[in-house]
Write a protein that holds these residues in place. Structure first.
Motif, short mmCIF file in Angstrom:
data_model
loop_
_atom_site.label_atom_id
_atom_site.label_comp_id
_atom_site.label_asym_id
_atom_site.label_seq_id
_atom_site.Cartn_x
_atom_site.Cartn_y
_atom_site.Cartn_z
N LEU A 157 -58.29 40.24 -33.85
CA LEU A 157 -57.15 39.85 -33.02
C LEU A 157 -57.70 39.20 -31.76
O LEU A 157 -57.96 39.86 -30.77
CB LEU A 157 -56.33 41.07 -32.63
N LEU A 158 -57.88 37.89 -31.80
CA LEU A 158 -58.52 37.17 -30.71
C LEU A 158 -57.86 35.81 -30.56
O LEU A 158 -57.45 35.22 -31.56
CB LEU A 158 -60.00 36.91 -31.04
N ILE B 83 -49.48 34.05 -33.12
CA ILE B 83 -49.21 35.44 -32.74
C ILE B 83 -48.34 36.14 -33.78
O ILE B 83 -48.55 37.33 -34.08
CB ILE B 83 -48.58 35.54 -31.32
N THR B 84 -47.38 35.43 -34.38
CA THR B 84 -46.43 36.11 -35.26
C THR B 84 -47.09 36.67 -36.52
O THR B 84 -46.95 37.86 -36.81
CB THR B 84 -45.24 35.18 -35.58
N HIS C 266 -39.85 36.65 -31.99
CA HIS C 266 -40.74 35.55 -31.61
C HIS C 266 -40.04 34.19 -31.77
O HIS C 266 -40.20 33.32 -30.92
CB HIS C 266 -42.01 35.60 -32.46
N ASP C 267 -39.29 34.04 -32.86
CA ASP C 267 -38.57 32.77 -33.04
C ASP C 267 -37.58 32.55 -31.90
O ASP C 267 -37.41 31.43 -31.42
CB ASP C 267 -37.83 32.75 -34.39
N LEU D 19 -47.51 38.30 -24.87
CA LEU D 19 -48.51 37.24 -25.06
C LEU D 19 -47.82 35.91 -25.29
O LEU D 19 -48.19 34.88 -24.72
CB LEU D 19 -49.40 37.65 -26.25
N LEU D 20 -46.79 35.93 -26.14
CA LEU D 20 -46.08 34.71 -26.51
C LEU D 20 -45.38 34.09 -25.29
O LEU D 20 -45.48 32.88 -25.05
CB LEU D 20 -45.08 35.03 -27.62
#
Lengths: 326, 326
Positions: free
Chosen positions: A8-9, A16-17, A44-45, B89-90
């Motif tokens: 996770l970087l 991200i999703t 996220h969307d 983060l997003l």
């Protein structure tokens, strides 16, 4: 975590999703994994489609915090939020589809409590001397028309001032609410007060949101009913009075035409039979319950049809969809 | 409400969403209308795609209530929730895109406070005698390499036990946090303690969710920095220590390769110059800030490109997208 999992970087708007979904998929609970997948993707969307600003994000977190902090044993701001967003109506519709003839559902709302007194047929569930007396006489039947005895019925309404008991700071016990049981003929009857329209609580964050949205906060006059018996689909519904000023603009989307009722007046023989003053308001209603099997079958069929329409390859486990990976 | 609005009646799985969107579109705030449209649509789609059960809905409302109720002046469970879902983060990535050369951002987290003491160059921001002494010496430059003086810098980290000051019940004031100002050469330097990995608060609802998801709750060793000066894009970031066991599995998705640093040891001349013991840990770092204009231009360009990719016809008002109805 799986030692072979990708690191996770350097997470970005674009990656991200899938990474968040992957890290949330380590439990063996397929339903939880699916719920988190859809939740994360939609959240996220939403941020991507709106280019959500940092200030808006912080305002949303503070709004949610305030909703939580105004909740008490007798106030549930998140149910209210769900109600005014139409989510409560939607969840009820998904979970309690009605076979033909069955009584439609409506929103639970935030004011059901668990301390209502159990009363026998004929008793009063109101202690409000200002309310207009109302006699309510109902039957409960199945889809074949047979009476259903032994159904537990929760009933609640506001007093004549448009407040539920729990909204009074000096509440010393339940009022305008009761629990009854249908008799051998599937009947129950009780004394109440004529429902009035009322504003949903608008002194908290949800009320403030309604104000920003230029929405009114009124619900049309109604009485809540909840029906419960092993073998029968749980029915949460309400009856609405025809002609109410808010009949077609309920702040929580609860009104259905089939649930709008006309009040009559109690005539002499009825008054003597039920021990209520002649000329009081009179509400008669027949409720029809779906059996658990009828409701489960319809819900499962609807779910599979709708998910197929959405292009999702799913199977049902305990009546709940999970991705079909076979 | 518009007297000619269609009635809100008989709402179903299929028609609740457009009706809820319509009723939420009565303000004259185009941005609010757009946010509510996307929020309602995603929330309803989530319920439809999962056929969300009544029990799951109620569990979610209770989860949100608990998140709100555990929040205090020094604990913010909703930021934590946003962090572990990758939303923080997003949102940072959307709002603070980095032109080439600029220092990347990272998550704010829930532990920034507004009571940190202002300290001069060379002072210590830690009162923890157990921590391994660390000298931090930094510069702040623009994308052309010019030093930026007068930047306000917020810095915060845990103590050697892996707790922020606000996590100690007996906190009597700020510790392991400070506010500094860059000098005429764009430099600032201070004494701190070597960061250690630590678990995010896992005694609340978010910790319980991580447990259900079989996720660990650890963050790799890091130190938070926030940079603020009129004319420069607000930078929230952190520096991570290379080789940390959680370097590639941060519970809140914050690590970027460009933010991973190696600690050196303070040599004799440096020790004498900064008044710290020879052999202490030594962190040197140059930060590069984007100007407000550089960041705004890039953010606006990214937004319009991404929204076009999503097939949305939008315009920017105050740098925020709203539907372009012209």
């Amino acid at each position: 975590m799986d030692a072979n999992a990708p690191p996770l970087l350097d997470l970005t708007i674009d990656n991200i999703t899938p990474n968040a979904v992957r890290i949330n998929s380590q439990s063996n609970d397929a339903r939880l994994t699916y719920l988190m997948d859809r939740l994360t993707t939609h959240l996220h969307d939403f941020a991507r489609e709106t280019r959500l600003s940092t200030d808006e994000w912080m305002a949303a977190l503070q709004f949610l915090t305030k909703c939580g902090q105004i909740c008490t044993d007798v106030r549930q701001e998140f149910i209210l939020l769900s109600d005014i967003l139409g989510l409560s109506l939607l969840v009820d519709a998904i979970n309690h589809p009605k076979p033909p003839l069955c009584t439609e559902g409506s929103v639970l709302g935030p004011f059901h409590t668990h301390d209502a007194p159990t009363i026998p047929n004929g008793s009063s569930m109101s202690s409000d001397p200002e309310g207009e007396p109302l006699l309510v006489a109902c039957t409960i039947r199945d889809t074949q028309g047979h009476p259903i005895p032994g159904v537990k019925i929760d009933i609640w309404e506001t007093d004549s001032s448009g407040h539920y008991d729990v909204q009074h700071a000096d509440r010393d016990g339940p009022s305008e609410r009761c629990v009854m049981t249908s008799d051998a003929n599937g009947e129950f009857w009780f004394k109440a007060v004529k429902p009035v329209p009322y504003p949903i609580p608008n002194d908290g964050p949800v009320g403030k949101l309604l104000g920003l949205l230029k929405r009114h906060c009124w619900r049309p006059s109604h009485m809540h009913f909840m029906f419960e018996k092993e073998g029968w689909d749980h029915l949460i519904t309400a009856l609405y009075l025809r002609g109410d000023p808010y009949e077609t603009s309920d702040a929580v989307f609860g009104v259905k035409k089939s649930l709008v009722v006309d009040l009559a007046k109690v005539d002499g023989p009825t008054a003597r039979r039920y021990g209520i003053e002649e000329g009081s308001w009179y509400l008669q209603r027949d409720f029809v319950l779906a059996s658990t099997k009828e409701a489960d079958d319809l819900r499962d069929r609807n779910a599979m049809e709708e998910l197929a329409k959405l292009g999702l390859n799913m199977k049902l486990v305990d009546h709940l969809p999970v991705p079909d990976l076979d």
